[in-house]
Design a protein around this motif. Structure first.
Motif, PDB file in Angstrom:
ATOM      1  N   ASP A 138      19.890   4.753  -4.095  1.00  7.18           N
ATOM      2  CA  ASP A 138      19.084   3.961  -2.965  1.00  7.18           C
ATOM      3  C   ASP A 138      17.554   3.960  -3.330  1.00  7.18           C
ATOM      4  O   ASP A 138      17.177   5.267  -3.737  1.00  7.18           O
ATOM      5  CB  ASP A 138      19.360   4.465  -1.498  1.00  7.18           C
ATOM      6  CG  ASP A 138      20.854   4.155  -1.039  1.00  7.18           C
ATOM      7  OD1 ASP A 138      21.141   3.050  -0.752  1.00  7.18           O
ATOM      8  OD2 ASP A 138      21.253   5.047  -0.672  1.00  7.18           O
ATOM      9  N   VAL A 139      16.992   3.149  -3.655  1.00  8.62           N
ATOM     10  CA  VAL A 139      15.682   3.134  -3.905  1.00  8.62           C
ATOM     11  C   VAL A 139      14.698   1.932  -3.080  1.00  8.62           C
ATOM     12  O   VAL A 139      15.370   1.009  -2.764  1.00  8.62           O
ATOM     13  CB  VAL A 139      15.531   2.666  -5.643  1.00  8.62           C
ATOM     14  CG1 VAL A 139      15.761   3.765  -6.437  1.00  8.62           C
ATOM     15  CG2 VAL A 139      16.154   1.242  -6.004  1.00  8.62           C
ATOM     16  N   SER A 140      13.546   2.616  -3.076  1.00  3.75           N
ATOM     17  CA  SER A 140      12.631   1.650  -2.409  1.00  3.75           C
ATOM     18  C   SER A 140      11.009   1.973  -2.958  1.00  3.75           C
ATOM     19  O   SER A 140      10.726   3.052  -3.301  1.00  3.75           O
ATOM     20  CB  SER A 140      12.312   2.146  -0.889  1.00  3.75           C
ATOM     21  OG  SER A 140      11.359   1.391  -0.152  1.00  3.75           O
ATOM     22  N   ARG A 141      10.488   0.661  -3.092  1.00  2.00           N
ATOM     23  CA  ARG A 141       8.956   0.761  -3.881  1.00  2.00           C
ATOM     24  C   ARG A 141       8.157   1.264  -2.849  1.00  2.00           C
ATOM     25  O   ARG A 141       8.046   0.380  -1.685  1.00  2.00           O
ATOM     26  CB  ARG A 141       8.907  -0.607  -4.684  1.00  2.00           C
ATOM     27  CG  ARG A 141       7.599  -0.562  -5.291  1.00  2.00           C
ATOM     28  CD  ARG A 141       7.202  -1.969  -6.299  1.00  2.00           C
ATOM     29  NE  ARG A 141       7.193  -2.958  -5.277  1.00  2.00           N
ATOM     30  CZ  ARG A 141       6.056  -3.631  -4.934  1.00  2.00           C
ATOM     31  NH1 ARG A 141       4.978  -2.862  -5.125  1.00  2.00           N
ATOM     32  NH2 ARG A 141       6.003  -4.509  -4.330  1.00  2.00           N
ATOM     33  N   VAL A 142       7.369   2.329  -3.070  1.00  2.00           N
ATOM     34  CA  VAL A 142       6.268   2.732  -2.165  1.00  2.00           C
ATOM     35  C   VAL A 142       4.834   1.877  -2.386  1.00  2.00           C
ATOM     36  O   VAL A 142       4.492   1.374  -1.795  1.00  2.00           O
ATOM     37  CB  VAL A 142       6.047   4.028  -2.425  1.00  2.00           C
ATOM     38  CG1 VAL A 142       4.912   4.637  -1.572  1.00  2.00           C
ATOM     39  CG2 VAL A 142       7.304   4.899  -2.115  1.00  2.00           C
ATOM     40  N   ASN A 143       4.411   1.833  -3.853  1.00  2.00           N
ATOM     41  CA  ASN A 143       3.491   1.101  -4.073  1.00  2.00           C
ATOM     42  C   ASN A 143       3.486   0.505  -5.786  1.00  2.00           C
ATOM     43  O   ASN A 143       4.945   0.405  -6.109  1.00  2.00           O
ATOM     44  CB  ASN A 143       2.216   2.019  -4.243  1.00  2.00           C
ATOM     45  CG  ASN A 143       2.198   3.319  -4.969  1.00  2.00           C
ATOM     46  OD1 ASN A 143       2.946   3.366  -5.922  1.00  2.00           O
ATOM     47  ND2 ASN A 143       1.728   4.365  -4.204  1.00  2.00           N
ATOM     48  N   TYR A 144       2.578   0.304  -6.618  1.00  4.94           N
ATOM     49  CA  TYR A 144       2.856  -0.350  -7.713  1.00  4.94           C
ATOM     50  C   TYR A 144       3.182   0.926  -8.884  1.00  4.94           C
ATOM     51  O   TYR A 144       3.835   0.298  -9.917  1.00  4.94           O
ATOM     52  CB  TYR A 144       1.360  -0.610  -8.304  1.00  4.94           C
ATOM     53  CG  TYR A 144       1.110  -1.969  -7.386  1.00  4.94           C
ATOM     54  CD1 TYR A 144       1.770  -3.037  -7.399  1.00  4.94           C
ATOM     55  CD2 TYR A 144      -0.098  -2.021  -6.923  1.00  4.94           C
ATOM     56  CE1 TYR A 144       1.467  -4.159  -6.775  1.00  4.94           C
ATOM     57  CE2 TYR A 144      -0.422  -3.079  -6.008  1.00  4.94           C
ATOM     58  CZ  TYR A 144       0.181  -4.266  -6.269  1.00  4.94           C
ATOM     59  OH  TYR A 144      -0.080  -5.508  -5.217  1.00  4.94           O
ATOM     60  N   THR A 145       3.123   2.075  -8.534  1.00  5.32           N
ATOM     61  CA  THR A 145       3.779   3.201  -9.485  1.00  5.32           C
ATOM     62  C   THR A 145       4.790   4.055  -9.014  1.00  5.32           C
ATOM     63  O   THR A 145       5.316   4.744  -9.905  1.00  5.32           O
ATOM     64  CB  THR A 145       2.457   3.875  -9.812  1.00  5.32           C
ATOM     65  OG1 THR A 145       2.071   4.740  -8.486  1.00  5.32           O
ATOM     66  CG2 THR A 145       1.203   3.059 -10.094  1.00  5.32           C
TER      67      THR A 145
END
Length: 240
Positions: A138-145
């Motif tokens: 399971d993955v979720s993008r926090v910001n651009y990095t």
């Protein structure tokens, strides 16, 4: 006459001892006189412990002794992780770097776009099966990095291994993407790698897109050696 002889002898002996003492005082401890070139070298050299690495030939003398940290300007520091910014500062990519939303600009002219394969703040599940094990990420993008992740390895519906945390993009992505292969479709595709490091484990998530299909491969190396994952042995995880 005899007394005069002994007086001369004692005087000469005393003079000899004085000269010998004078020659031995601080022998080998002649103070070093500085020069402008030496001053500059010492000022520009980064010391390691108590010693510095000095050039030994003309080629080394022509090369810079240290990498100059980059000057970074940005619109919003919350768009990038602190660890990424630190690595970017010392990556030696440029002397001036500007960060503006999803753009990374080197020396005001060369622009690179941050990879955005995942939606921000939404969780995406990737799965694969191999050898009786189910790989679930399971993955979720926090910001651009940075991405949040939760990885589980299951067998017979039971979780046998789990690792979770935040993984960061490496600044080296500006030099070009890496390539992974899908053994099922025999296709190759570019990937972006996010890395997590703890005292016990290192964990890499390699996300790419192949013909419009998002694909993930993993690398996991832990000190225990239990359930480690090599890149070549990892199945391709597909979006569920």
């Amino acid at each position: 006459m005899r007394n005069r002889f002994w007086a001369v002898y004692i005087f000469c002996s005393a003079m000899g001892m004085s000269l010998l003492w004078a020659c031995n005082v601080d022998f080998g401890k002649t103070p070093q006189h500085s020069t402008p070139a030496l001053d500059s070298l010492l000022a520009d050299t980064m010391l390691v412990g108590e010693e510095a690495n000095f050039p030994t030939n003309e080629a080394e003398e022509a090369a810079p002794l240290i990498t100059k940290p980059a000057k970074i300007t940005m619109q919003n520091d919350l768009d990038y992780s602190a660890d990424f910014l630190k690595k970017l500062t010392y990556a030696g990519l440029a002397e001036n770097i500007e960060l503006a939303d999803s753009f990374l600009i080197l020396e005001g002219k060369d622009t690179v776009v941050f990879p955005i394969l995942l939606p921000k703040s939404d969780w995406t599940n990737f799965v694969a099966s191999k050898g009786g094990y189910l790989y679930s990420l399971d993955v979720s993008r926090v910001n651009y990095t940075t991405i949040d992740f939760n990885f589980e390895l299951r067998k017979s519906r039971q979780s046998v291994d789990q690792i979770r945390g935040k993984a960061d993009l490496n600044p080296g992505f500006v030099l070009g993407g890496e390539i992974d292969e899908d053994s099922v479709t025999s296709s190759s595709y570019f990937v972006t790698e996010y890395h997590f490091e703890s005292p016990e484990c290192s964990f890499s998530i390699r996300i790419g897109e192949d013909g419009g299909v998002k694909k993930v491969k993993l690398v996991k190396q832990c000190k225990t050696g239990k359930f480690n994952i090599n890149l070549e042995d990892c199945p391709v995880l597909l979006e569920k």
